[in-house]
Design an enzyme around this catalytic site. Structure first.
Site, PDB file in Angstrom:
ATOM      1  N   CYS A  22     -71.751  94.290  46.568  1.00  0.00           N
ATOM      2  CA  CYS A  22     -71.118  95.562  46.253  1.00  0.00           C
ATOM      3  C   CYS A  22     -70.959  96.360  47.558  1.00  0.00           C
ATOM      4  O   CYS A  22     -71.853  96.320  48.398  1.00  0.00           O
ATOM      5  CB  CYS A  22     -71.977  96.365  45.284  1.00  0.00           C
ATOM      6  SG  CYS A  22     -71.986  95.670  43.614  1.00  0.00           S
ATOM      7  N   PRO A  23     -69.867  97.114  47.735  1.00  0.00           N
ATOM      8  CA  PRO A  23     -68.792  97.333  46.761  1.00  0.00           C
ATOM      9  C   PRO A  23     -67.614  96.376  46.885  1.00  0.00           C
ATOM     10  O   PRO A  23     -66.587  96.592  46.258  1.00  0.00           O
ATOM     11  CB  PRO A  23     -68.340  98.753  47.100  1.00  0.00           C
ATOM     12  CG  PRO A  23     -68.459  98.820  48.588  1.00  0.00           C
ATOM     13  CD  PRO A  23     -69.668  97.966  48.931  1.00  0.00           C
TER      14      PRO A  23
END
Lengths: 79, 273
Positions: A17-18
Site C-alpha cells: 500500500c498504497p
C-alpha cells in the site's frame, strides 16, 4: 472459485500500500463501466484497505474469496 | 507495464500518493505530468516551487536566473549546496531537479528576463511563477502574462512577512491592479537592508506551488482576487479581497496598446550576491 465472466485480471501481491490501491484504480480506469476486474491481493493491509477504498471510489466489490494463500476479489467498474 | 493512461510501473509508485487522492486520481496526475511551468528566479521562492513541482511530476519546468550561487544564498535558497557556490544558479538548479525526477524536463535559462525576451520565453509554458527579487521584473512578468493570458502566481517576502496572489488574466485582478507601478528605487528596501527569515520564502513558495497544482487539477479555490499575507511572528494568515482596477493600464477596460518595458530597480543583495 466462483464463476463470473472476468474482463481483466490484476495481481497486486508483489506491491505494498498504497501502490496496491493505485494499480487497482489505474486498471479500472482502463475498463468500461460494468466490466469485471479480478484482483489477487494479500492478507493484511491490502485486504483491509483496498476493497473499502475501491468502494469509496464508486466501484462495486462483488466478492472476496480465499484462493490458496492469496485472496481473489472481483470488482465491477463503476461510473 | 503501461496503463491506458500511460503510467510506467515506476510512475505508479512515484505518484501513488497523488493517484489515490480522489481529487487527483490518475487523470489528475496526468494533468500534472503534462503541465509546463516557468519559474522566474531560482532563489528563495523559486527553490521550493521548483523542488515540489518537480517532485509532483510537472512535465516541464523552466527556470530563469542570470545569477551565480553565493554563500549568503544558502540560508534560504534550498536548491543549492555549499559546493555550488560560484556556479550559475539555473544550471545548478537543473542538476538538482533532474536528479530528483528524471522524468521532468528542466530547461535552464541563464539570462535576465527583459522586455525583449520575455514573450519568446513564456510562450512555451502554461503558467508562470513569480520568484523574482525585484519589482521591475515582477511588473514585467505580470504585464507579459496579462498580454498572453497566462496564469501568474505571485509571491514575495521580506523580514518575517510574505504574500501570495494568483492572477488569472480575464478572471481577476492582476498585480498591477493592486500595486499599479513599481515604487521609486529610493523607496525600495532591499533584503540586504531589511533581511528575511530563511523559512519565509519556503512557506510562500509552497503556497505558490500549491496554487499551481490546484490550477492544473481544477480543484479548490485559488487566490484570485485575494491577497494572502503571512506574518511569521504572529503566525497569522490574512486574506484581503482585492478588485480589478477598471483603469489598470495592463488589464483594465482600455489597455491602450500596452507595451512591455524594463524598469530600473535595486536588486536584493541577499538574494543575488
Amino acid at each position: 472459485m466462483s464463476n463470473y465472466k472476468v474482463d481483466a485480471t490484476l495481481d497486486i501481491t508483489d506491491v505494498l500500500c498504497p501502490v496496491t490501491f493505485a494499480r487497482t484504480l489505474l486498471k479500472l480506469e482502463d475498463m468500461m463501466v460494468g466490466e469485471i476486474l479480478e484482483v489477487f491481493l494479500n492478507d493484511g493491509e491490502p485486504l483491509q484497505k483496498v476493497p473499502k477504498s475501491i468502494t469509496d471510489e464508486g466501484h462495486r466489490v462483488i466478492l472476496i474469496e480465499k484462493v490458496g494463500d492469496k485472496n481473489r476479489m472481483l470488482v465491477e467498474r463503476g461510473e | 507495464m503501461l496503463s491506458g493512461l500511460n503510467f510506467t510501473d515506476d510512475q505508479v509508485v512515484r505518484y501513488s500518493r497523488h493517484i489515490i487522492l480522489p481529487e487527483v486520481g490518475p487523470k489528475g496526475q496526468k494533468k500534472i505530468n503534462n503541465g509546463r511551468v516557468l519559474i522566474i528566479g531560482g532563489g528563495g521562492l523559486g527553490s521550493p516551487v521548483a523542488y515540489y513541482l518537480t517532485a509532483a511530476g510537472v512535465g516541464t519546468i523552466g527556470i530563469i536566473d542570470d545569477d551565480v550561487v553565493d554563500l549568503s544564498n544558502l540560508q534560504r535558497q534550498i536548491l543549492y549546496l555549499t559546493n555550488d557556490v560560484g556556479k550559475p544558479k539555473a544550471v545548478s538548479a537543473r542538476e538538482k531537479l533532474t536528479a530528483l525526477n528524471p522524468g521532468c524536463q528542466v530547461v535552464a535559462y541563464q539570462e535576465r528576463l527583459k522586455a525583449s525576451n520575455i514573450l519568446q520565453i513564456i510562450k512555451d509554458y502554461d503558467v508562470v511563477v513569480d520568484g523574482t527579487d525585484n519589482f521591475g521584473t515582477r511588473f514585467l512578468a505580470n504585464d507579459a502574462c496579462v498580454i498572453t493570458k497566462k496564469p501568474f502566481f505571485h509571491g514575495a517576502v521580506l523580514r518575517f512577512i510574505g504574500q501570495a496572489l494568483t492572477i488569472l488574466p480575464g478572471e481577476g485582478p492582476c498585480y498591477r491592479c493592486v500595486f499599479q507601478t513599481p515604487p521609486p528605487p529610493s523607496k525600495v528596501q532591499t533584503c540586504a537592508q531589511a533581511g528575511v527569515l530563511g523559512v519565509i520564502p519556503g512557506i510562500i513558495g509552497l503556497i505558490q506551488a500549491t496554487e499551481v497544482l490546484k490550477y492544473f487539477l481544477g480543484i479548490g479555490d485559488l487566490l484570485v482576487g485575494e491577497l494572502l499575507t503571512y506574518n511569521a511572528l504572529t503566525m497569522e494568515f490574512i486574506k484581503t479581497e482585492i478588485r480589478k482596477n477598471p483603469n489598470c493600464p495592463a488589464c483594465g477596460v482600455n489597455p491602450a496598446n500596452y507595451e512591455l518595458s524594463d524598469y530600473e530597480q535595486p536588486v536584493c543583495d541577499l538574494n543575488t550576491r
